[in-house]
Design a protein around this motif. Sequence first.
Motif, short mmCIF file in Angstrom:
data_model
loop_
_atom_site.label_atom_id
_atom_site.label_comp_id
_atom_site.label_asym_id
_atom_site.label_seq_id
_atom_site.Cartn_x
_atom_site.Cartn_y
_atom_site.Cartn_z
N ARG A 19 0.83 -1.20 0.00
CA ARG A 19 0.00 0.00 0.00
C ARG A 19 0.87 1.25 0.00
O ARG A 19 2.01 1.22 0.44
N PRO A 20 0.33 2.38 -0.45
CA PRO A 20 1.10 3.62 -0.39
C PRO A 20 1.55 3.97 1.03
O PRO A 20 2.67 4.45 1.24
N THR A 94 0.59 -0.85 -8.45
CA THR A 94 0.13 -0.04 -9.59
C THR A 94 0.11 -0.87 -10.87
O THR A 94 0.01 -0.31 -11.96
N SER A 121 -2.15 5.91 -6.94
CA SER A 121 -2.87 4.93 -6.13
C SER A 121 -2.84 3.58 -6.83
O SER A 121 -2.69 3.50 -8.04
#
Length: 142
Positions: A19-20, A94, A121
């Motif tokens: 996740r970011p 991504t 995202s």
Amino acid sequence: MEWMLLPLRRYARFSGRARPKEYWMFVLFLLLGFFILSLVETMLGLTTTDRWFQRGPWWASAGYSTRGGPLTGLFALAMLIPQLAVSVRRLHDTDRTGWWLLIVVFPFIGSIVLLIFLIMSGTRGANRFGPDPVEVGEPELR
């Protein structure tokens, strides 16, 4: 704090997705680590500082540059594999392969493109690299 250390728990896991939040908290951990180590090395006198002065016929410039010491080098070496692994997993989120990290060989444009990929995202739902980490839920941080 758990998110900062999560890539260290997943030390050399290049598969899956990140996740970011996991990626950027680890980047913050690295920045804080380098900052603290540079302060410690400066206080202990372990850094190398070069002062320079240049004078031309119509200009003059002066400055200094400081190179990190042994603690900074050891920290960078220890964090190399986790940084590569979390970057590859972030690119997987991504829907890009980890080989996109090599785009930085193109000096300025490559770094900008990679930064854009890391900021984007992730794809919603499962992709070819695994299930969506947001849908699966927060990882166990204990």
